[in-house]
Design a protein around this motif. Structure first.
Motif, PDB file in Angstrom:
ATOM      1  N   VAL A  63       0.847  -1.195   0.000  1.00 33.73           N
ATOM      2  CA  VAL A  63       0.000   0.000   0.000  1.00 33.73           C
ATOM      3  C   VAL A  63       0.880   1.242   0.000  1.00 33.73           C
ATOM      4  O   VAL A  63       1.832   1.336   0.782  1.00 33.73           O
ATOM      5  CB  VAL A  63      -0.925   0.019   1.235  1.00 33.73           C
ATOM      6  CG1 VAL A  63      -1.786   1.276   1.253  1.00 33.73           C
ATOM      7  CG2 VAL A  63      -1.787  -1.234   1.264  1.00 33.73           C
ATOM      8  N   ASP A  64       0.560   2.205  -0.860  1.00 41.07           N
ATOM      9  CA  ASP A  64       1.295   3.464  -0.850  1.00 41.07           C
ATOM     10  C   ASP A  64       0.475   4.524  -0.122  1.00 41.07           C
ATOM     11  O   ASP A  64      -0.727   4.375   0.072  1.00 41.07           O
ATOM     12  CB  ASP A  64       1.622   3.932  -2.271  1.00 41.07           C
ATOM     13  CG  ASP A  64       0.385   4.372  -3.036  1.00 41.07           C
ATOM     14  OD1 ASP A  64      -0.609   3.629  -3.020  1.00 41.07           O
ATOM     15  OD2 ASP A  64       0.409   5.453  -3.645  1.00 41.07           O
ATOM     16  N   GLY A  65       1.133   5.607   0.277  1.00 39.01           N
ATOM     17  CA  GLY A  65       0.384   6.684   0.902  1.00 39.01           C
ATOM     18  C   GLY A  65       1.140   7.410   1.994  1.00 39.01           C
ATOM     19  O   GLY A  65       2.360   7.308   2.120  1.00 39.01           O
ATOM     20  N   LYS A  90      -7.892   9.230   8.786  1.00 41.53           N
ATOM     21  CA  LYS A  90      -7.153   8.572   7.697  1.00 41.53           C
ATOM     22  C   LYS A  90      -8.142   8.259   6.572  1.00 41.53           C
ATOM     23  O   LYS A  90      -9.154   7.599   6.809  1.00 41.53           O
ATOM     24  CB  LYS A  90      -6.488   7.287   8.183  1.00 41.53           C
ATOM     25  CG  LYS A  90      -5.408   7.510   9.226  1.00 41.53           C
ATOM     26  CD  LYS A  90      -4.773   6.199   9.656  1.00 41.53           C
ATOM     27  CE  LYS A  90      -5.661   5.435  10.609  1.00 41.53           C
ATOM     28  NZ  LYS A  90      -5.021   4.208  11.124  1.00 41.53           N
ATOM     29  N   ILE A  91      -7.848   8.754   5.385  1.00 42.82           N
ATOM     30  CA  ILE A  91      -8.712   8.528   4.234  1.00 42.82           C
ATOM     31  C   ILE A  91      -7.926   7.758   3.169  1.00 42.82           C
ATOM     32  O   ILE A  91      -6.773   8.085   2.879  1.00 42.82           O
ATOM     33  CB  ILE A  91      -9.241   9.854   3.650  1.00 42.82           C
ATOM     34  CG1 ILE A  91     -10.015  10.634   4.730  1.00 42.82           C
ATOM     35  CG2 ILE A  91     -10.140   9.594   2.447  1.00 42.82           C
ATOM     36  CD1 ILE A  91     -10.462  12.011   4.287  1.00 42.82           C
ATOM     37  N   TYR A  92      -8.572   6.750   2.611  1.00 43.08           N
ATOM     38  CA  TYR A  92      -7.957   5.898   1.588  1.00 43.08           C
ATOM     39  C   TYR A  92      -8.791   5.938   0.310  1.00 43.08           C
ATOM     40  O   TYR A  92      -9.975   6.282   0.328  1.00 43.08           O
ATOM     41  CB  TYR A  92      -7.897   4.441   2.063  1.00 43.08           C
ATOM     42  CG  TYR A  92      -6.992   4.183   3.234  1.00 43.08           C
ATOM     43  CD1 TYR A  92      -5.776   3.532   3.065  1.00 43.08           C
ATOM     44  CD2 TYR A  92      -7.352   4.573   4.521  1.00 43.08           C
ATOM     45  CE1 TYR A  92      -4.944   3.280   4.149  1.00 43.08           C
ATOM     46  CE2 TYR A  92      -6.524   4.325   5.606  1.00 43.08           C
ATOM     47  CZ  TYR A  92      -5.324   3.676   5.414  1.00 43.08           C
ATOM     48  OH  TYR A  92      -4.495   3.431   6.487  1.00 43.08           O
ATOM     49  N   GLU A  93      -8.153   5.561  -0.785  1.00 41.87           N
ATOM     50  CA  GLU A  93      -8.879   5.278  -2.018  1.00 41.87           C
ATOM     51  C   GLU A  93      -8.533   3.858  -2.451  1.00 41.87           C
ATOM     52  O   GLU A  93      -7.388   3.422  -2.308  1.00 41.87           O
ATOM     53  CB  GLU A  93      -8.543   6.274  -3.121  1.00 41.87           C
ATOM     54  CG  GLU A  93      -9.133   7.659  -2.872  1.00 41.87           C
ATOM     55  CD  GLU A  93      -8.995   8.600  -4.061  1.00 41.87           C
ATOM     56  OE1 GLU A  93      -8.747   8.108  -5.186  1.00 41.87           O
ATOM     57  OE2 GLU A  93      -9.128   9.818  -3.856  1.00 41.87           O
ATOM     58  N   ALA A  94      -9.553   3.145  -2.955  1.00 44.58           N
ATOM     59  CA  ALA A  94      -9.362   1.748  -3.335  1.00 44.58           C
ATOM     60  C   ALA A  94     -10.231   1.416  -4.533  1.00 44.58           C
ATOM     61  O   ALA A  94     -11.267   2.047  -4.763  1.00 44.58           O
ATOM     62  CB  ALA A  94      -9.729   0.827  -2.165  1.00 44.58           C
ATOM     63  N   GLU A 152     -13.811   5.851  -1.891  1.00 47.95           N
ATOM     64  CA  GLU A 152     -13.115   6.610  -0.857  1.00 47.95           C
ATOM     65  C   GLU A 152     -13.498   5.964   0.470  1.00 47.95           C
ATOM     66  O   GLU A 152     -14.681   5.721   0.719  1.00 47.95           O
ATOM     67  CB  GLU A 152     -13.545   8.073  -0.883  1.00 47.95           C
ATOM     68  CG  GLU A 152     -12.861   8.923   0.189  1.00 47.95           C
ATOM     69  CD  GLU A 152     -13.324  10.363   0.153  1.00 47.95           C
ATOM     70  OE1 GLU A 152     -12.747  11.136  -0.629  1.00 47.95           O
ATOM     71  OE2 GLU A 152     -14.279  10.711   0.894  1.00 47.95           O
ATOM     72  N   ILE A 153     -12.501   5.699   1.309  1.00 51.87           N
ATOM     73  CA  ILE A 153     -12.738   4.947   2.543  1.00 51.87           C
ATOM     74  C   ILE A 153     -12.230   5.738   3.741  1.00 51.87           C
ATOM     75  O   ILE A 153     -11.087   6.202   3.757  1.00 51.87           O
ATOM     76  CB  ILE A 153     -12.039   3.580   2.482  1.00 51.87           C
ATOM     77  CG1 ILE A 153     -12.625   2.738   1.343  1.00 51.87           C
ATOM     78  CG2 ILE A 153     -12.155   2.854   3.816  1.00 51.87           C
ATOM     79  CD1 ILE A 153     -11.830   1.510   1.017  1.00 51.87           C
ATOM     80  N   HIS A 154     -13.090   5.880   4.752  1.00 55.58           N
ATOM     81  CA  HIS A 154     -12.727   6.515   6.015  1.00 55.58           C
ATOM     82  C   HIS A 154     -12.668   5.432   7.085  1.00 55.58           C
ATOM     83  O   HIS A 154     -13.670   4.761   7.342  1.00 55.58           O
ATOM     84  CB  HIS A 154     -13.759   7.571   6.406  1.00 55.58           C
ATOM     85  CG  HIS A 154     -13.792   8.755   5.502  1.00 55.58           C
ATOM     86  ND1 HIS A 154     -13.497  10.036   5.926  1.00 55.58           N
ATOM     87  CD2 HIS A 154     -14.075   8.857   4.177  1.00 55.58           C
ATOM     88  CE1 HIS A 154     -13.601  10.875   4.911  1.00 55.58           C
ATOM     89  NE2 HIS A 154     -13.957  10.188   3.838  1.00 55.58           N
ATOM     90  N   THR A 193      -4.565   8.314   1.011  1.00 55.06           N
ATOM     91  CA  THR A 193      -4.491   9.592   0.304  1.00 55.06           C
ATOM     92  C   THR A 193      -4.457  10.815   1.213  1.00 55.06           C
ATOM     93  O   THR A 193      -3.892  11.844   0.839  1.00 55.06           O
ATOM     94  CB  THR A 193      -5.679   9.742  -0.657  1.00 55.06           C
ATOM     95  OG1 THR A 193      -6.900   9.588   0.088  1.00 55.06           O
ATOM     96  CG2 THR A 193      -5.625   8.677  -1.746  1.00 55.06           C
ATOM     97  N   THR A 194      -5.063  10.739   2.408  1.00 58.97           N
ATOM     98  CA  THR A 194      -5.209  11.931   3.251  1.00 58.97           C
ATOM     99  C   THR A 194      -4.989  11.611   4.726  1.00 58.97           C
ATOM    100  O   THR A 194      -5.500  10.610   5.230  1.00 58.97           O
ATOM    101  CB  THR A 194      -6.613  12.552   3.082  1.00 58.97           C
ATOM    102  OG1 THR A 194      -6.848  12.826   1.700  1.00 58.97           O
ATOM    103  CG2 THR A 194      -6.748  13.846   3.875  1.00 58.97           C
TER     104      THR A 194
END
Length: 208
Positions: A63-65, A90-94, A152-154, A193-194
């Motif tokens: 996983v990058d970020g 922490k926010i991710y994109e998948a 988008e995942i929180h 991402t965030t």
């Protein structure tokens, strides 16, 4: 620097971008990881003393970020407290297989990290050793041709392999996930991402 990028640094914290393929903190002394690279960076700044580097959270190797590290014990304690009380975002994109049942939703499970192997699974509430895991997702786009959903995942909690396990369990494994899905080996479609948290000293809201 193994494509590791320092996004922000002051006397208390370092925020980095970690590329795919680089471990946050490896169990093997033979494998260079993000903490090794950052400790070398800190030693170059102050060769006369052993640097302090507090690992606040981690990203899986594929996983990058974005990650934040503490440069002193006070900052580490303050950031860890934010992680525990939900003030750390922490926010991710998948990308996942299939079409999600709704444009927005949440997953609420109990996860158990297995004693053998780097693997977790969803179990019944009350299972000894199980930890509560929650996340919320929002559909960003659906590719009908590939039958893939961009999400988008929180994260509400930070459990071992949480996003991968929970989405696979609900029938939508991540694209490229050979551990919890059925894909052939390819790049795992998951990025952090965030990051949003309060600076441990100034209490100013920071967003990266």
């Amino acid at each position: 620097m193994h494509d590791l990028e320092i996004l922000y640094e002051d006397a208390d914290i370092i925020v980095i971008y970690k590329p795919k393929g680089l471990a946050t903190q490896s169990a093997s002394f033979r494998t260079k990881d993000a903490t090794d690279i950052l400790r070398l960076h800190l030693r170059e700044q102050a060769p006369q003393k052993e640097p302090y580097l507090g690992v606040i959270h981690r990203l899986d190797t594929p996983v990058d970020g974005k990650l934040v590290f503490a440069k002193n014990k006070q900052a580490a304690a303050a950031l860890s407290t934010q992680m525990q009380n939900g003030a750390f975002t922490k926010i991710y994109e998948a990308c996942v297989h299939g079409q999600m049942p709704a444009k927005e939703g949440s997953l609420d499970d109990y996860l158990l990290k297995e004693k053998k192997g780097n693997h977790s699974k969803v179990v019944a509430k009350g299972t000894p050793g199980a930890k509560h895991a929650t996340l919320e997702y929002r559909l960003l786009a659906y590719d009908a041709g590939r039958d893939e959903s961009h999400l988008e995942i929180h994260l509400g909690t930070g459990r071992h392999h949480q996003i991968r396990v929970q989405l696979a369990n609900c029938g939508h494994p991540l694209v490229g996930d050979t551990k919890y899905g059925m894909d052939a080996p390819e790049e795992l479609k998951l990025s952090a991402t965030t990051l949003c948290f309060l600076h441990p000293r100034t209490k100013k809201q920071l967003r990266f």
